[in-house]
Design a protein around this motif. Structure first.
Motif, short mmCIF file in Angstrom:
data_model
loop_
_atom_site.label_atom_id
_atom_site.label_comp_id
_atom_site.label_asym_id
_atom_site.label_seq_id
_atom_site.Cartn_x
_atom_site.Cartn_y
_atom_site.Cartn_z
N PRO A 10 39.20 39.87 42.20
CA PRO A 10 40.34 39.41 41.38
C PRO A 10 41.32 40.52 41.03
CG PRO A 10 38.27 38.51 40.56
CD PRO A 10 37.91 39.52 41.59
N VAL A 11 40.83 41.73 40.73
CA VAL A 11 41.73 42.82 40.35
C VAL A 11 42.63 43.19 41.52
CG1 VAL A 11 41.82 45.27 39.72
CG2 VAL A 11 40.22 43.74 38.56
N GLU A 12 42.04 43.28 42.70
CA GLU A 12 42.83 43.65 43.87
C GLU A 12 43.80 42.53 44.25
OE1 GLU A 12 43.45 46.87 46.69
OE2 GLU A 12 42.71 46.59 44.67
N ALA A 13 43.37 41.27 44.12
CA ALA A 13 44.26 40.15 44.42
C ALA A 13 45.46 40.16 43.48
CB ALA A 13 43.49 38.83 44.29
N LEU A 66 49.10 34.69 40.39
CA LEU A 66 48.93 35.87 39.55
C LEU A 66 48.56 35.46 38.13
CD1 LEU A 66 49.12 38.90 39.02
CD2 LEU A 66 51.59 38.62 38.68
N ASP A 67 49.20 34.44 37.62
CA ASP A 67 48.90 33.97 36.27
C ASP A 67 47.45 33.50 36.16
OD1 ASP A 67 50.08 33.34 33.57
OD2 ASP A 67 49.33 31.36 34.11
N ARG A 68 46.97 32.77 37.19
CA ARG A 68 45.58 32.30 37.17
C ARG A 68 44.61 33.47 37.18
NH1 ARG A 68 47.59 28.80 41.09
NH2 ARG A 68 46.54 30.00 42.73
N GLN A 69 44.90 34.47 38.01
CA GLN A 69 44.00 35.63 38.11
C GLN A 69 43.96 36.39 36.78
OE1 GLN A 69 42.07 36.63 40.71
NE2 GLN A 69 42.69 34.89 41.97
N LEU A 70 45.13 36.68 36.22
CA LEU A 70 45.19 37.50 35.01
C LEU A 70 44.61 36.77 33.80
CD1 LEU A 70 48.76 39.05 35.39
CD2 LEU A 70 46.58 40.20 35.75
N ALA A 106 46.87 39.73 49.05
CA ALA A 106 46.49 39.05 47.81
C ALA A 106 45.64 37.82 48.10
CB ALA A 106 47.74 38.68 47.02
N ARG A 107 46.02 37.07 49.11
CA ARG A 107 45.27 35.86 49.44
C ARG A 107 43.90 36.19 50.00
NH1 ARG A 107 50.65 33.27 52.20
NH2 ARG A 107 51.62 32.53 50.27
N TYR A 109 49.52 40.54 44.40
CA TYR A 109 50.46 39.49 44.00
C TYR A 109 51.60 40.11 43.17
CZ TYR A 109 47.98 35.28 45.57
OH TYR A 109 47.42 34.29 46.33
N ALA A 110 51.24 40.97 42.21
CA ALA A 110 52.25 41.60 41.36
C ALA A 110 53.17 42.51 42.19
CB ALA A 110 51.58 42.40 40.25
#
Length: 521
Positions: A119-122, A169-173, A103-104, A126-127
């Motif tokens: 971003p989608v893969e990160a 995860l929250d930042r990405q989504l 994720a990182r 994370y999830a």
């Protein structure tokens, strides 16, 4: 006097902070004496990373120590791709720290990883890490006497890792569109579905309101913090990725049971007994489970700007998969060749694998993130057909449907077979129409929509009149992938080449189209 007042004020603040810290650790919540609070506060660093990041010593929390990411020799050619592939292997196997590291990497936190930014893969990894029980299952309780302190520190730093993952995860989504969030959700479901009963049980907990957002215990502190409160916002985007739904929770519990796992059966019965309404879903969910297929045929082989494709590292082991791959030789290579031609790896279909050049094989392997050995493995031949099918080849869709019907190359799965017959039928494949009328009118196990299948039979009675050659071709295809090996002395079948000896001491590379054509005759 003024200094004494400041000291009292400081001790009062420390008392409040120590009390809240103790409460976060599930200790009694009564206000502690000043001396005890100060003693606890001063000894806090000995307990390792704190479970609650809201306390004054949150800045002292740190990531868990872990082995260096598996990698090649420093400076090795294509080192980044080797590292990512090794991390993906660990991530698919359920390695909590490999999932976090992936994720990182895809988040592009380091300058050297900026080219991996995805971003989608990160968000996917994370999830997946948050749903991994290895990130929250307590260790300290199982440590021998005398080792509790180090184990407690490991519990605490994992908690810190999970809190950071919730935030990331929250930042990405929060920056994603609805379609991108759907991609993340589908990829997580696919990864977990490849893990068998354990993965399905995790998916069931993620949809069950009695558990935390990612299947952890409902009182898990990182899950509680993610909800937030009136004074502090939580992680709303991360909480919204998987909606709570009793039907989906029942579905994934049911799918876990279908793997033959005993503990999954116990969990399903507990789920049914938890409320009368849940128990009433049984018949509906059973029919839905028989039609359920993973969101992807295999992990999307996208290539981000880095040029390092997303490889599918799901474990190919298991008796059913190994048995199916062992039968792949029954599938004529011409179908693999047609798939490679459709994907524009080769200019025209090939009848024999010996005609496939080293460069062409390496090109396809690189496109799906596999090691570029130049020789296709059985799973890579399956991937060629799958990749062509998901990209719209009606021929590949039909072949893949037959493979699932017969258990050749892939485990027998009538739900998936039905799916690919339907996909081919939508493109007007007469063979697919014939197959649906013959296979699924028989009430095969795993196909719930029997009424529709029977309707196909009645509707195609007249339509098939003009497709007799197509019916014959389909029958030949089915015969090719289902007949037993030839007996000694039996003549070669169509598309089954005899070994080409060639000149003395010559290898397979001396085979030519003319010689191969002679063999087929």
């Amino acid at each position: 006097m003024h200094e004494a007042s400041d000291a009292v004020s400081l001790l009062s603040k420390l008392t409040r902070r120590a009390t809240s810290w103790v409460a976060a650790r599930r200790w009694p919540t009564r206000r502690l004496p000043l001396g005890v609070a100060a003693a606890v506060l001063l000894s806090a660093p000995l307990f390792g990373c704190d479970l609650s990041v809201n306390q004054w010593f949150a800045k002292r929390a740190s990531a868990c120590p872990r082995p260096q990411a598996a990698q090649g020799v420093s400076g090795q050619f294509n080192q980044q791709q080797i590292e990512i592939r090794n991390l993906r292997q660990g991530g698919f196997r359920g390695d909590f720290f490999a999932q976090l590291e992936l994720a990182r990497r895809y988040e592009g936190q380091r300058a050297s990883d900026k080219n991996l930014d995805d971003p989608v893969e990160a968000a996917t990894w994370y999830a997946t890490a948050l749903a991994n029980s290895a990130g929250y299952a307590p260790i300290a309780a199982y440590e021998p006497r005398g080792k509790g302190r180090s184990a407690s520190r490991f519990d605490d730093c994992r908690a810190y890792e999970r809190h950071a993952a919730y935030g990331a995860l929250d930042r990405q989504l929060s920056r994603m569109s609805t379609e991108e969030r759907e991609q993340v959700r589908n990829r997580v479901i696919y990864i977990l579905s490849t893990q068998g009963a354990d993965g399905f049980r995790t998916l069931a907990r993620m949809h069950d309101g009695y558990f935390g957002p990612y299947g952890e215990p409902s009182d898990n502190l990182q899950a509680v913090e993610a909800y937030g409160d009136r004074k502090r916002i939580g992680a709303p985007a991360a909480l919204d990725l998987f909606r709570r739904n009793d039907v989906d929770a029942y579905l994934y519990n049911y799918l876990a049971v279908q793997t033959g796992d005993v503990s999954a059966y116990v969990m399903l019965k507990d789920f049914e007994r938890s409320s009368p309404q849940r128990a009433s879903y049984g018949g509906f969910v059973e029919g839905k489970a028989k039609r359920w297929i993973p969101p992807y045929e295999f992990y999307p082989a996208d290539s981000p700007d880095s040029g390092v494709p997303h490889s599918d590292e799901s474990d190919p082991s298991g008796e059913a998969r190994e048995s199916a791959l062992a039968r792949l030789h029954e599938l004529p290579f011409v179908h693999v060749g047609e798939a490679l031609s459709y994907l524009r790896i080769i200019p025209a279909p090939l009848l024999d694998e010996r005609l496939l050049s080293l460069n062409d094989a390496q090109t396809f392997q690189a496109s799906i993130g596999r090691p570029t050995t130049g020789r296709l493995t059985p799973i890579e031949k399956v991937r060629a057909v799958q990749y062509a099918a998901v990209n719209g080849s009606s021929k590949a869709q039909l072949v893949l449907a037959v493979m699932y019907s017969e258990g050749v190359g892939v485990p027998r799965d009538y739900a998936r077979a039905y799916h690919w017959y339907e996909e081919a039928e939508r493109q007007g494949s007469p063979e697919a129409k014939y197959a649906m009328s013959t296979f699924f009118s028989l009430g095969l196990q795993g196909v719930a929509d029997q009424d529709r299948a029977k309707a196909v039979v009645y509707q195609l009675d007249g339509a098939l009149a003009g497709f007799k050659p197509s019916v014959w071709r389909l029958q030949q295809l089915l015969a090719q992938v289902s007949r037993p090996p030839r007996a000694p002395g039996e003549r070669p079948r169509p598309y089954e080449a005899r070994p080409y000896a060639g000149p003395a001491n010559a290898g397979p590379a001396t085979a030519t189209p003319a010689n191969l054509e002679r063999d087929y005759r």
